[in-house]
Scaffold this motif. Structure first.
Motif, PDB file in Angstrom:
ATOM      1  N   GLY A  40      16.297   0.820  -4.164  1.00 14.52           N
ATOM      2  CA  GLY A  40      16.742  -0.816  -4.077  1.00 14.52           C
ATOM      3  C   GLY A  40      16.361  -1.323  -2.551  1.00 14.52           C
ATOM      4  N   VAL A  41      16.296  -0.402  -2.054  1.00 13.89           N
ATOM      5  CA  VAL A  41      15.509  -0.081  -0.383  1.00 13.89           C
ATOM      6  C   VAL A  41      13.844  -1.084  -0.334  1.00 13.89           C
ATOM      7  N   PHE A  42      13.189   0.507  -0.270  1.00 12.46           N
ATOM      8  CA  PHE A  42      12.270   0.832  -0.694  1.00 12.46           C
ATOM      9  C   PHE A  42      11.143  -0.714  -0.689  1.00 12.46           C
ATOM     10  N   GLY A  43      11.243  -1.069  -1.546  1.00  9.79           N
ATOM     11  CA  GLY A  43      10.224  -2.396  -2.428  1.00  9.79           C
ATOM     12  C   GLY A  43      10.659  -3.074  -1.282  1.00  9.79           C
ATOM     13  N   ASN A  44      11.215  -3.747  -0.271  1.00 11.61           N
ATOM     14  CA  ASN A  44      11.539  -4.529   0.244  1.00 11.61           C
ATOM     15  C   ASN A  44      11.471  -4.378   2.107  1.00 11.61           C
ATOM     16  N   LEU A  45      10.637  -3.519   2.504  1.00 14.91           N
ATOM     17  CA  LEU A  45      10.038  -2.984   2.782  1.00 14.91           C
ATOM     18  C   LEU A  45       8.589  -2.994   3.629  1.00 14.91           C
ATOM     19  N   SER A  46       8.285  -2.727   4.690  1.00 12.62           N
ATOM     20  CA  SER A  46       6.598  -3.156   5.128  1.00 12.62           C
ATOM     21  C   SER A  46       6.816  -1.060   4.847  1.00 12.62           C
ATOM     22  N   ASP A  47       5.119  -1.414   4.941  1.00 12.20           N
ATOM     23  CA  ASP A  47       5.214   0.314   5.469  1.00 12.20           C
ATOM     24  C   ASP A  47       5.455   0.847   6.339  1.00 12.20           C
ATOM     25  N   GLU A  48       5.483   0.308   7.686  1.00 11.79           N
ATOM     26  CA  GLU A  48       5.389   1.179   8.629  1.00 11.79           C
ATOM     27  C   GLU A  48       7.470   1.129   8.340  1.00 11.79           C
ATOM     28  N   ASP A  49       8.212   0.356   8.033  1.00 16.52           N
ATOM     29  CA  ASP A  49       9.514   0.144   8.149  1.00 16.52           C
ATOM     30  C   ASP A  49       9.713   1.954   6.658  1.00 16.52           C
ATOM     31  N   ILE A  50       9.837   0.891   5.755  1.00 11.09           N
ATOM     32  CA  ILE A  50       9.077   2.610   4.805  1.00 11.09           C
ATOM     33  C   ILE A  50       9.127   4.419   5.598  1.00 11.09           C
ATOM     34  N   HIS A  51       8.130   4.499   6.539  1.00 12.80           N
ATOM     35  CA  HIS A  51       8.344   4.880   6.763  1.00 12.80           C
ATOM     36  C   HIS A  51       9.008   5.664   8.025  1.00 12.80           C
ATOM     37  N   ARG A  52       9.648   4.850   8.792  1.00 11.46           N
ATOM     38  CA  ARG A  52      10.354   4.982   9.735  1.00 11.46           C
ATOM     39  C   ARG A  52      11.645   5.274   8.599  1.00 11.46           C
ATOM     40  N   THR A  53      12.146   4.700   7.908  1.00 10.59           N
ATOM     41  CA  THR A  53      13.675   5.101   7.526  1.00 10.59           C
ATOM     42  C   THR A  53      13.447   6.429   6.772  1.00 10.59           C
ATOM     43  N   VAL A  54      11.928   7.018   6.381  1.00 11.37           N
ATOM     44  CA  VAL A  54      12.416   8.534   5.655  1.00 11.37           C
ATOM     45  C   VAL A  54      12.388   9.362   7.135  1.00 11.37           C
ATOM     46  N   HIS A  60       9.534   0.482  -6.839  1.00 10.62           N
ATOM     47  CA  HIS A  60       8.934   0.255  -7.718  1.00 10.62           C
ATOM     48  C   HIS A  60       7.374   0.260  -7.538  1.00 10.62           C
ATOM     49  N   ARG A  61       6.681   0.758  -9.204  1.00 11.60           N
ATOM     50  CA  ARG A  61       5.228   0.953  -9.185  1.00 11.60           C
ATOM     51  C   ARG A  61       4.321  -0.055  -9.133  1.00 11.60           C
ATOM     52  N   GLY A  62       4.203  -0.907  -8.708  1.00  8.91           N
ATOM     53  CA  GLY A  62       3.730  -2.146  -8.420  1.00  8.91           C
ATOM     54  C   GLY A  62       2.034  -1.816  -7.739  1.00  8.91           C
ATOM     55  N   ALA A  63       1.433  -3.177  -7.760  1.00  6.81           N
ATOM     56  CA  ALA A  63       0.549  -2.399  -6.603  1.00  6.81           C
ATOM     57  C   ALA A  63       1.072  -3.166  -5.485  1.00  6.81           C
ATOM     58  N   PRO A  64       1.118  -2.834  -4.215  1.00  6.97           N
ATOM     59  CA  PRO A  64       0.266  -1.279  -4.082  1.00  6.97           C
ATOM     60  C   PRO A  64       1.136  -0.682  -4.646  1.00  6.97           C
ATOM     61  N   ASP A  65       0.495   0.820  -5.550  1.00  7.84           N
ATOM     62  CA  ASP A  65       1.812   1.434  -5.371  1.00  7.84           C
ATOM     63  C   ASP A  65       2.155   2.558  -4.168  1.00  7.84           C
ATOM     64  N   ARG A  66       3.672   2.819  -3.391  1.00  5.76           N
ATOM     65  CA  ARG A  66       3.217   3.486  -2.483  1.00  5.76           C
ATOM     66  C   ARG A  66       4.008   4.962  -2.772  1.00  5.76           C
ATOM     67  N   VAL A  67       4.778   5.278  -4.686  1.00  4.43           N
ATOM     68  CA  VAL A  67       5.105   6.243  -4.725  1.00  4.43           C
ATOM     69  C   VAL A  67       4.418   7.947  -4.335  1.00  4.43           C
ATOM     70  N   PRO A  68       3.409   7.640  -4.785  1.00  6.70           N
ATOM     71  CA  PRO A  68       3.237   8.994  -3.917  1.00  6.70           C
ATOM     72  C   PRO A  68       3.100   8.971  -2.640  1.00  6.70           C
ATOM     73  N   LEU A  69       2.755   8.007  -1.362  1.00  9.83           N
ATOM     74  CA  LEU A  69       2.838   7.985  -0.030  1.00  9.83           C
ATOM     75  C   LEU A  69       3.868   8.492   0.166  1.00  9.83           C
ATOM     76  N   ILE A  70       5.007   7.489  -0.312  1.00  9.94           N
ATOM     77  CA  ILE A  70       6.275   8.508   0.247  1.00  9.94           C
ATOM     78  C   ILE A  70       6.388   9.680  -0.658  1.00  9.94           C
ATOM     79  N   CYS A  71       6.649   9.949  -1.397  1.00  7.26           N
ATOM     80  CA  CYS A  71       6.455  11.633  -1.789  1.00  7.26           C
ATOM     81  C   CYS A  71       5.854  12.323  -0.668  1.00  7.26           C
ATOM     82  N   GLU A  72       4.627  11.896   0.373  1.00  5.88           N
ATOM     83  CA  GLU A  72       4.194  12.953   1.291  1.00  5.88           C
ATOM     84  C   GLU A  72       4.577  12.581   2.259  1.00  5.88           C
ATOM     85  N   TRP A  73       5.577  11.245   2.692  1.00  8.05           N
ATOM     86  CA  TRP A  73       6.501  11.296   3.788  1.00  8.05           C
ATOM     87  C   TRP A  73       7.007  12.144   4.136  1.00  8.05           C
TER      88      TRP A  73
END
Length: 219
Positions: A119-133, A151-164
């Motif tokens: 319940g965290v990454f859907g509430n963060l900017s992409d930069e902060d998701i990357h930082r938290t990872v 969440h898998r809604g647009a923009p779907d960041r799940v594949p990118l988070i996996c990469e990080w």
């Protein structure tokens, strides 16, 4: 956003939140089942009412091996988690009403065997998701597991988070299917954790409703 009433949808059996909760709980149970004998450390960021972890620990054989800290800013949700933990007799669970983004709240329990970022990454900017990872590599013990949601809604960041995660020495253990209606990821840390930075701020909790408005206006 009223984060206390937001949790009410977990009580609707067919809701996406209820289904995501069951998926997360299955993964938590699997981690506990597979863990070697001995003490287990767990930390949960933005823990809400703790339904994911507490719902598993209540009847799990490893319940007394677990020392956990749930960090949640909303005092009503923190109290609900505290009440649940006490009612279940989970003496190893501590609920801290505090800003989950501050690293100082986790120092005595890391590196942890299980890190929950639900319940965290859907509430963060992409930069902060990357930082938290990146901070997850400090929070997690070698061989420990991070369970996260997005969440898998647009923009779907799940594949990118996996990469990080995988770029930092995490091994993908499981990711929910794209059409599940939610995203849950499980990554196991194969690297060596660095000391957790003192006094650091991992992220700013923006809120998915605010981010959605930003994405729509920029689209």
């Amino acid at each position: 956003m009223d984060w206390r009433t937001w949790h009410d949808e977990y009580d609707l059996p067919g809701s996406w939140m209820a289904r995501r909760l069951r998926a997360v709980q299955r993964q938590i149970r699997a981690v506990l089942d597979e863990s070697p004998p001995g003490p287990l450390r767990v930390v949960s960021l933005c823990a809400g009412q703790g339904r994911d972890l507490l719902g598993v620990l209540a009847d799990h054989p490893r319940r007394d091996d677990v020392r956990a800290r749930l960090v949640e800013l909303d005092p009503r949700n923190a109290k609900a988690a505290e009440d649940t933990a006490r009612a279940a007799g989970l003496t190893g669970v501590e609920v801290l009403t505090a800003d989950a983004s501050r690293t100082d709240h986790y120092h005595s329990l890391v590196p942890a065997d299980l890190v929950l970022v639900c319940g965290v990454f859907g509430n963060l900017s992409d930069e902060d998701i990357h930082r938290t990872v990146g901070f997850c590599a400090q929070l997690c013990a070698t061989g420990g597991t991070v369970i996260w949601t997005r969440h898998r809604g647009a923009p779907d960041r799940v594949p990118l988070i996996c990469e990080w995660f995988e770029g930092l020495g995490f091994e993908r253990r499981w990711v929910s299917e794209p059409d599940a209606g939610f995203g849950v990821g499980v990554h196991r840390f194969t690297g060596q954790p660095q000391p957790l930075a003192a006094g650091a701020h991992m992220f700013t909790f923006v809120g998915y409703d605010v981010l959605d408005d930003v994405n729509q206006s920029s689209g």
